[in-house]
Design a protein around this motif. Structure first.
Motif, PDB file in Angstrom:
ATOM      1  N   VAL A   1       0.861  -1.188   0.000  1.00  0.00           N
ATOM      2  CA  VAL A   1       0.000   0.000   0.000  1.00  0.00           C
ATOM      3  C   VAL A   1       0.894   1.234   0.000  1.00  0.00           C
ATOM      4  O   VAL A   1       2.063   1.177   0.367  1.00  0.00           O
ATOM      5  CB  VAL A   1      -0.951   0.037   1.223  1.00  0.00           C
ATOM      6  N   LYS A   2       0.333   2.353  -0.410  1.00  0.00           N
ATOM      7  CA  LYS A   2       1.066   3.613  -0.425  1.00  0.00           C
ATOM      8  C   LYS A   2       1.416   4.013   1.005  1.00  0.00           C
ATOM      9  O   LYS A   2       0.582   3.922   1.906  1.00  0.00           O
ATOM     10  CB  LYS A   2       0.195   4.690  -1.095  1.00  0.00           C
ATOM     11  N   GLY A   3       2.637   4.430   1.247  1.00  0.00           N
ATOM     12  CA  GLY A   3       3.107   4.787   2.578  1.00  0.00           C
ATOM     13  C   GLY A   3       2.447   6.039   3.129  1.00  0.00           C
ATOM     14  O   GLY A   3       1.933   6.875   2.390  1.00  0.00           O
ATOM     15  N   GLY A   4       2.408   6.150   4.443  1.00  0.00           N
ATOM     16  CA  GLY A   4       1.852   7.326   5.104  1.00  0.00           C
ATOM     17  C   GLY A   4       0.359   7.271   5.323  1.00  0.00           C
ATOM     18  O   GLY A   4      -0.231   8.239   5.797  1.00  0.00           O
ATOM     19  N   ASN A   5      -0.275   6.163   4.991  1.00  0.00           N
ATOM     20  CA  ASN A   5      -1.722   6.043   5.145  1.00  0.00           C
ATOM     21  C   ASN A   5      -2.122   5.095   6.271  1.00  0.00           C
ATOM     22  O   ASN A   5      -3.273   4.699   6.363  1.00  0.00           O
ATOM     23  CB  ASN A   5      -2.357   5.573   3.828  1.00  0.00           C
ATOM     24  N   THR A   6      -1.157   4.725   7.102  1.00  0.00           N
ATOM     25  CA  THR A   6      -1.444   3.887   8.263  1.00  0.00           C
ATOM     26  C   THR A   6      -0.878   4.563   9.503  1.00  0.00           C
ATOM     27  O   THR A   6       0.017   5.406   9.418  1.00  0.00           O
ATOM     28  CB  THR A   6      -0.806   2.491   8.126  1.00  0.00           C
ATOM     29  N   GLU A   7      -1.437   4.191  10.643  1.00  0.00           N
ATOM     30  CA  GLU A   7      -0.977   4.753  11.907  1.00  0.00           C
ATOM     31  C   GLU A   7      -0.717   3.606  12.868  1.00  0.00           C
ATOM     32  O   GLU A   7      -1.566   2.722  13.047  1.00  0.00           O
ATOM     33  CB  GLU A   7      -2.050   5.679  12.474  1.00  0.00           C
ATOM     34  N   LYS A   8       0.445   3.607  13.491  1.00  0.00           N
ATOM     35  CA  LYS A   8       0.843   2.546  14.414  1.00  0.00           C
ATOM     36  C   LYS A   8      -0.089   2.538  15.627  1.00  0.00           C
ATOM     37  O   LYS A   8      -0.428   3.589  16.154  1.00  0.00           O
ATOM     38  CB  LYS A   8       2.283   2.764  14.852  1.00  0.00           C
ATOM     39  N   THR A   9      -0.491   1.336  16.048  1.00  0.00           N
ATOM     40  CA  THR A   9      -1.336   1.200  17.247  1.00  0.00           C
ATOM     41  C   THR A   9      -0.519   0.586  18.365  1.00  0.00           C
ATOM     42  O   THR A   9       0.541  -0.022  18.128  1.00  0.00           O
ATOM     43  CB  THR A   9      -2.578   0.330  16.969  1.00  0.00           C
ATOM     44  N   GLU A  10      -1.031   0.687  19.581  1.00  0.00           N
ATOM     45  CA  GLU A  10      -0.305   0.195  20.752  1.00  0.00           C
ATOM     46  C   GLU A  10      -0.644  -1.254  21.092  1.00  0.00           C
ATOM     47  O   GLU A  10      -0.194  -1.767  22.091  1.00  0.00           O
ATOM     48  CB  GLU A  10      -0.624   1.084  21.969  1.00  0.00           C
ATOM     49  N   GLU A  11      -1.493  -1.908  20.330  1.00  0.00           N
ATOM     50  CA  GLU A  11      -1.897  -3.286  20.642  1.00  0.00           C
ATOM     51  C   GLU A  11      -0.770  -4.258  20.464  1.00  0.00           C
ATOM     52  O   GLU A  11       0.051  -4.185  19.650  1.00  0.00           O
ATOM     53  CB  GLU A  11      -3.072  -3.693  19.742  1.00  0.00           C
TER      54      GLU A  11
END
Length: 151
Positions: free
Chosen positions: A141-151
């Motif tokens: 997928v194109k970078g910068g479109n996800t956000e890291k979660t703490e799970e």
């Protein structure tokens, strides 16, 4: 015409121009704000059925056997070194591709706020290789479109 009459005319004319300019700018800003809002994401019949079965399946598993379901749902496989869990932050979702180029084949899609595992980034951080845990599919997928979660 006297000097005071000429002065009143010039001041009135300038005031009218300022008012018309201000009203035009306000109207332009109003319409620009209305046109820049994203429309609602369309829902298609085949997506609704898929999401309902995906939601119903974990509920049945959780009701019959809560402990294995809770350990299986967040992490069906242990994460590889350097991998992390994330959610999709692009409101329209993402296109899943078979290689990290815009011209590569589309192999699926990922919905907004869907959980994924980011396996690696390209050196220039333009693309990310992700795995969709519920479906156990991998792609780019194109970078910068996800956000890291703490799970």
């Amino acid at each position: 015409m006297s000097l005071s009459g000429l002065f009143k005319f010039i001041v009135g004319f300038l005031l009218a121009i300022v008012l018309l300019t201000g009203a035009s700018v306000a109207a332009a800003l109003y319409f620009a704000a209305k046109l820049s809002a994203l429309p609602e994401r369309p829902t298609f019949p085949n997506e609704v059925k898929t999401s309902q079965t995906a939601i119903a399946k974990p509920k049945l598993t959780a009701a019959s056997n809560p402990e294995p379901a809770s350990s299986d749902t967040p992490s069906p496989k242990p994460l590889e070194p350097g991998a992390y869990r994330a959610i999709v932050t692009q409101p329209i979702g993402l296109i899943l591709r078979d290689s990290p180029t815009r011209d590569s084949n589309r192999i699926g899609g990922i919905a907004y706020k869907e959980k994924v595992v980011v396996l690696e980034d390209t050196p220039d951080k333009q693309w990310q290789r992700v795995r969709i845990e519920q479906e156990d599919r991998e792609g780019w997928v194109k970078g910068g479109n996800t956000e890291k979660t703490e799970e």
